[in-house]
Design a protein around this motif. Structure first.
Motif, mmCIF file in Angstrom:
data_model
loop_
_atom_site.group_PDB
_atom_site.id
_atom_site.type_symbol
_atom_site.label_atom_id
_atom_site.label_comp_id
_atom_site.label_asym_id
_atom_site.label_seq_id
_atom_site.Cartn_x
_atom_site.Cartn_y
_atom_site.Cartn_z
ATOM 1 N N SER A 135 18.302 5.490 34.929
ATOM 2 C CA SER A 135 18.134 5.069 36.329
ATOM 3 C C SER A 135 19.449 4.584 36.929
ATOM 4 O O SER A 135 19.744 4.842 38.097
ATOM 5 C CB SER A 135 17.049 4.002 36.464
ATOM 6 O OG SER A 135 17.467 2.779 35.918
ATOM 7 N N GLU A 136 20.273 3.920 36.140
ATOM 8 C CA GLU A 136 21.575 3.453 36.641
ATOM 9 C C GLU A 136 22.526 4.629 36.882
ATOM 10 O O GLU A 136 23.237 4.661 37.878
ATOM 11 C CB GLU A 136 22.191 2.444 35.675
ATOM 12 C CG GLU A 136 21.473 1.116 35.637
ATOM 13 C CD GLU A 136 21.441 0.425 36.991
ATOM 14 O OE1 GLU A 136 22.492 0.354 37.670
ATOM 15 O OE2 GLU A 136 20.356 -0.051 37.377
ATOM 16 N N SER A 178 21.620 7.609 37.618
ATOM 17 C CA SER A 178 21.075 8.335 38.767
ATOM 18 C C SER A 178 21.526 7.740 40.097
ATOM 19 O O SER A 178 21.601 8.447 41.096
ATOM 20 C CB SER A 178 19.543 8.351 38.710
ATOM 21 O OG SER A 178 19.114 9.066 37.580
ATOM 22 N N LYS A 179 21.834 6.449 40.125
ATOM 23 C CA LYS A 179 22.339 5.826 41.353
ATOM 24 C C LYS A 179 23.694 6.415 41.739
ATOM 25 O O LYS A 179 24.017 6.527 42.910
ATOM 26 C CB LYS A 179 22.490 4.309 41.169
ATOM 27 C CG LYS A 179 21.179 3.570 41.072
ATOM 28 C CD LYS A 179 21.454 2.092 40.829
ATOM 29 C CE LYS A 179 20.192 1.319 40.570
ATOM 30 N NZ LYS A 179 20.466 -0.102 40.271
ATOM 31 N N ARG A 180 24.462 6.799 40.736
ATOM 32 C CA ARG A 180 25.800 7.335 40.977
ATOM 33 C C ARG A 180 25.802 8.855 41.124
ATOM 34 O O ARG A 180 26.568 9.406 41.893
ATOM 35 C CB ARG A 180 26.729 6.909 39.850
ATOM 36 C CG ARG A 180 26.999 5.410 39.868
ATOM 37 C CD ARG A 180 27.657 4.939 38.574
ATOM 38 N NE ARG A 180 27.828 3.501 38.532
ATOM 39 C CZ ARG A 180 26.879 2.632 38.231
ATOM 40 N NH1 ARG A 180 25.663 3.030 37.962
ATOM 41 N NH2 ARG A 180 27.136 1.344 38.193
ATOM 42 N N SER A 181 24.945 9.524 40.350
ATOM 43 C CA SER A 181 24.876 10.985 40.401
ATOM 44 C C SER A 181 23.448 11.427 40.105
ATOM 45 O O SER A 181 22.998 11.324 38.959
ATOM 46 C CB SER A 181 25.832 11.608 39.384
ATOM 47 O OG SER A 181 25.595 12.999 39.283
ATOM 48 N N SER A 182 22.772 11.929 41.132
ATOM 49 C CA SER A 182 21.399 12.376 40.908
ATOM 50 C C SER A 182 21.373 13.570 39.960
ATOM 51 O O SER A 182 20.422 13.744 39.197
ATOM 52 C CB SER A 182 20.709 12.707 42.228
ATOM 53 O OG SER A 182 21.405 13.731 42.904
ATOM 54 N N GLY A 214 21.813 12.204 36.397
ATOM 55 C CA GLY A 214 20.565 11.504 36.096
ATOM 56 C C GLY A 214 19.434 12.479 35.821
ATOM 57 O O GLY A 214 18.640 12.288 34.891
#
Length: 116
Positions: free
Chosen positions: A19-20, A22-26, A29
């Motif tokens: 999840s962390e 994914s905040k930077r790169s979907s 993630g």
């Protein structure tokens, strides 16, 4: 008890890590989330707990058959969100659709003699 805490901690760390990221790169993630980490961890823990490769094989086979209906969530959720449905409602509806797809798949598999 320490073993169970370790299992929960490792599993939780992986979910939080995804999840962390994914905040930077979907994309990254999504790649990590699409790898069947949960299934791999479940098979690992099952083998460590039982040493029974038959149980691991049965679990892997069941996961194989249930991947297809699980994809319903990843179709329904973005469609509902694109239509402006509230996130939480869209998530609940998507989970409901996925549950129905699981039920249908189990019935179809039983009809063809596949027991999960």
């Amino acid at each position: 008890m320490t073993y169970y805490i370790l299992k929960v901690a490792i599993t939780a760390v992986l979910v939080v890590l995804i999840s962390e990221i994914s905040k930077r790169s979907s994309f990254i993630g999504a790649v990590l989330a699409s790898v069947p980490l949960t299934s791999v961890l479940a098979m690992l823990w099952l083998y460590v707990d039982t040493g029974d490769v038959g149980k691991v094989s049965d679990l892997a086979s069941s996961v194989f058959w249930l991947v297809l209906p699980s994809l319903a969530l990843f179709v329904a959720l973005p469609v509902l969100l694109a239509q402006g449905v509230n996130f939480y409602l869209a998530l609940v509806v998507s989970i409901g659709i996925t549950a129905i797809c699981y039920w249908v798949m189990v019935i179809v598999l039983r009809y063809y003699g596949v027991e999960l």
